[in-house]
Write an enzyme that holds these catalytic residues in place. Structure first.
Site, PDB file in Angstrom:
ATOM      1  N   ASN A   1      42.852  34.110  34.018  1.00  0.00           N
ATOM      2  CA  ASN A   1      41.591  34.669  33.491  1.00  0.00           C
ATOM      3  C   ASN A   1      41.733  34.995  32.003  1.00  0.00           C
ATOM      4  O   ASN A   1      40.833  34.726  31.201  1.00  0.00           O
ATOM      5  CB  ASN A   1      41.199  35.919  34.277  1.00  0.00           C
ATOM      6  CG  ASN A   1      40.523  35.584  35.588  1.00  0.00           C
ATOM      7  OD1 ASN A   1      39.368  35.177  35.610  1.00  0.00           O
ATOM      8  ND2 ASN A   1      41.234  35.732  36.696  1.00  0.00           N
TER       9      ASN A   1
ATOM     10  N   HIS B   1      37.594  41.200  40.728  1.00  0.00           N
ATOM     11  CA  HIS B   1      38.205  41.349  42.049  1.00  0.00           C
ATOM     12  C   HIS B   1      37.848  40.127  42.906  1.00  0.00           C
ATOM     13  O   HIS B   1      36.696  39.682  42.913  1.00  0.00           O
ATOM     14  CB  HIS B   1      37.683  42.630  42.712  1.00  0.00           C
ATOM     15  CG  HIS B   1      38.329  42.900  44.039  1.00  0.00           C
ATOM     16  ND1 HIS B   1      39.604  43.406  44.150  1.00  0.00           N
ATOM     17  CD2 HIS B   1      37.878  42.693  45.305  1.00  0.00           C
ATOM     18  CE1 HIS B   1      39.914  43.522  45.430  1.00  0.00           C
ATOM     19  NE2 HIS B   1      38.892  43.096  46.151  1.00  0.00           N
TER      20      HIS B   1
ATOM     21  N   ILE C   1      46.339  50.825  40.514  1.00  0.00           N
ATOM     22  CA  ILE C   1      45.155  51.670  40.714  1.00  0.00           C
ATOM     23  C   ILE C   1      45.076  52.659  39.557  1.00  0.00           C
ATOM     24  O   ILE C   1      46.100  53.238  39.162  1.00  0.00           O
ATOM     25  CB  ILE C   1      45.255  52.397  42.070  1.00  0.00           C
ATOM     26  CG1 ILE C   1      45.078  51.366  43.196  1.00  0.00           C
ATOM     27  CG2 ILE C   1      44.211  53.510  42.182  1.00  0.00           C
ATOM     28  CD1 ILE C   1      45.303  51.921  44.588  1.00  0.00           C
TER      29      ILE C   1
ATOM     30  N   ASN D   1      36.400  45.291  35.738  1.00  0.00           N
ATOM     31  CA  ASN D   1      37.480  44.754  36.577  1.00  0.00           C
ATOM     32  C   ASN D   1      36.973  43.525  37.317  1.00  0.00           C
ATOM     33  O   ASN D   1      35.815  43.474  37.726  1.00  0.00           O
ATOM     34  CB  ASN D   1      37.901  45.824  37.602  1.00  0.00           C
ATOM     35  CG  ASN D   1      38.974  45.334  38.546  1.00  0.00           C
ATOM     36  OD1 ASN D   1      39.978  44.771  38.122  1.00  0.00           O
ATOM     37  ND2 ASN D   1      38.773  45.534  39.842  1.00  0.00           N
TER      38      ASN D   1
ATOM     39  N   VAL E   1      38.411  53.245  44.061  1.00  0.00           N
ATOM     40  CA  VAL E   1      38.994  51.904  43.866  1.00  0.00           C
ATOM     41  C   VAL E   1      37.991  50.798  44.224  1.00  0.00           C
ATOM     42  O   VAL E   1      37.313  50.866  45.250  1.00  0.00           O
ATOM     43  CB  VAL E   1      40.266  51.741  44.742  1.00  0.00           C
ATOM     44  CG1 VAL E   1      40.830  50.332  44.617  1.00  0.00           C
ATOM     45  CG2 VAL E   1      41.308  52.757  44.349  1.00  0.00           C
ATOM     46  N   ASP E   2      37.925  49.775  43.351  1.00  0.00           N
ATOM     47  CA  ASP E   2      37.068  48.601  43.562  1.00  0.00           C
ATOM     48  C   ASP E   2      35.616  48.982  43.838  1.00  0.00           C
ATOM     49  O   ASP E   2      34.938  48.374  44.684  1.00  0.00           O
ATOM     50  CB  ASP E   2      37.634  47.707  44.681  1.00  0.00           C
ATOM     51  CG  ASP E   2      38.966  47.085  44.289  1.00  0.00           C
ATOM     52  OD1 ASP E   2      39.202  46.887  43.087  1.00  0.00           O
ATOM     53  OD2 ASP E   2      39.796  46.828  45.183  1.00  0.00           O
TER      54      ASP E   2
ATOM     55  N   GLU F   1      35.964  32.816  39.077  1.00  0.00           N
ATOM     56  CA  GLU F   1      36.307  33.981  38.236  1.00  0.00           C
ATOM     57  C   GLU F   1      36.259  33.609  36.755  1.00  0.00           C
ATOM     58  O   GLU F   1      35.778  34.385  35.929  1.00  0.00           O
ATOM     59  CB  GLU F   1      37.709  34.492  38.584  1.00  0.00           C
ATOM     60  CG  GLU F   1      37.791  35.186  39.919  1.00  0.00           C
ATOM     61  CD  GLU F   1      39.152  35.820  40.175  1.00  0.00           C
ATOM     62  OE1 GLU F   1      39.233  36.651  41.078  1.00  0.00           O
ATOM     63  OE2 GLU F   1      40.130  35.481  39.484  1.00  0.00           O
TER      64      GLU F   1
HETATM   65  C1  GAR Z   1      42.610  37.286  40.030  1.00  0.00           C
HETATM   66  O1  GAR Z   1      42.281  36.430  41.082  1.00  0.00           O
HETATM   67  C2  GAR Z   1      41.946  38.629  40.219  1.00  0.00           C
HETATM   68  O2  GAR Z   1      40.735  38.578  40.900  1.00  0.00           O
HETATM   69  C3  GAR Z   1      42.986  39.382  41.005  1.00  0.00           C
HETATM   70  O3  GAR Z   1      44.206  38.983  40.455  1.00  0.00           O
HETATM   71  C4  GAR Z   1      44.097  37.624  40.056  1.00  0.00           C
HETATM   72  C5  GAR Z   1      44.758  37.441  38.710  1.00  0.00           C
HETATM   73  O4  GAR Z   1      44.842  36.097  38.382  1.00  0.00           O
HETATM   74  N1  GAR Z   1      42.784  40.796  40.923  1.00  0.00           N
HETATM   75  C6  GAR Z   1      42.948  41.623  41.944  1.00  0.00           C
HETATM   76  O5  GAR Z   1      43.321  41.264  43.043  1.00  0.00           O
HETATM   77  C7  GAR Z   1      42.653  43.081  41.633  1.00  0.00           C
HETATM   78  N2  GAR Z   1      42.628  43.847  42.829  1.00  0.00           N
HETATM   79  P1  GAR Z   1      45.246  35.647  36.914  1.00  0.00           P
HETATM   80  O6  GAR Z   1      46.470  36.455  36.512  1.00  0.00           O
HETATM   81  O7  GAR Z   1      45.581  34.204  37.043  1.00  0.00           O
HETATM   82  O8  GAR Z   1      44.084  35.886  35.991  1.00  0.00           O
END
Ligand code: GAR
Length: 218
Positions: free
Chosen positions: A35, A130, A113, A128, A165-166, A195
């Site tokens: 991301n 998710h 968190i 954020n 959270v979330d 995403e």
């Molecule tokens: C993403 O899929 C994001 O939605 C998730 O971590 C990944 C990071 O991917 N976040 C969570 O699970 C937060 N609870 P990336 O490092 O390749 O961007």
């Protein structure tokens, strides 16, 4: 964008807002940083008017660090285990974000968190991403949980960060079907394609609200 699976984005994609001067963002990431990379790419192409001031990670082995180095973006490793209390760990993060004059904090795969202390410091200025259609499947294993639960549809959400959270008001969501042959890897790959679409547009929207002062000051 991959068209090999059906998906819905809501709200529909519109053009990115223009920011002059560019919106100053700080990115918090714990993992690979795909991301984060998408934000770098859009910024470098001049498509999204963001100035990524700093990457903060809590993991010295995180893939996002290399991406920051390649893009010549300052990065800082702040590890919770180096602090006696969680608030001291977060204070170091908050002070770093303030030092870089960040207007918007973007959690892009931040797996810690956050406490009310941190949330209060960046109220309405922290978002954020998710990997689920919130409020379904909160927590750190959302993709796995959605498969284990037999869900037929899942997706991803971007929301303002609140104390719970979330939670927090949703900015954008994307939905896609879970196929019988999907596993965690295949579903994660598809979710991440979405995403990479909704996070930049959510930044654009949140930046517009911040610059318009719709949501109050610090
Ligand atoms: C993403 O899929 C994001 O939605 C998730 O971590 C990944 C990071 O991917 N976040 C969570 O699970 C937060 N609870 P990336 O490092 O390749 O961007």
């Amino acid at each position: 964008m991959d068209k090999s699976f059906n998906y819905i984005l809501s709200p529909e994609i519109s053009e990115f807002r223009r920011f002059s001067p560019k919106l100053k963002i700080g990115v918090l990431a714990s993992g690979k940083g795909t991301n984060f990379q998408e934000l770098i790419n859009l910024s470098e192409k001049g498509d999204l008017d963001i100035d990524i001031k700093v990457l903060i990670t809590n993991k010295e082995s995180a893939g996002c660090i290399k991406r920051a180095e390649t893009a010549k973006i300052p990065h800082k490793i702040i590890r919770d285990k180096d602090f006696s209390q969680k608030e001291l760990f977060e204070l170091e993060i908050v002070n770093t974000l303030i030092r870089y004059e960040v207007e918007l904090v973007v959690m892009a795969g931040w797996m810690k968190i956050v406490t009310p202390f941190f949330v209060d410091k960046f109220k309405n200025k922290m978002i954020n991403i998710h990997p689920s259609l919130l409020p379904a499947y909160k927590g750190g294993s959302a993709v796995k949980d959605s498969i284990l639960n037999g869900s037929k549809i899942t997706g991803c959400s971007v929301h303002f960060v609140e104390k719970e959270v979330d939670s927090g008001s949703l900015i954008m969501q994307a939905a896609l079907p879970i196929r019988d042959d999907d596993d965690i890897e295949s579903l994660t790959r598809k979710i991440q394609i979405l995403e990479h679409k909704i996070l930049p547009h959510s930044i654009s929207h949140a930046g517009f609200l911040i610059r318009s002062n719709f949501m109050g000051n610090y």
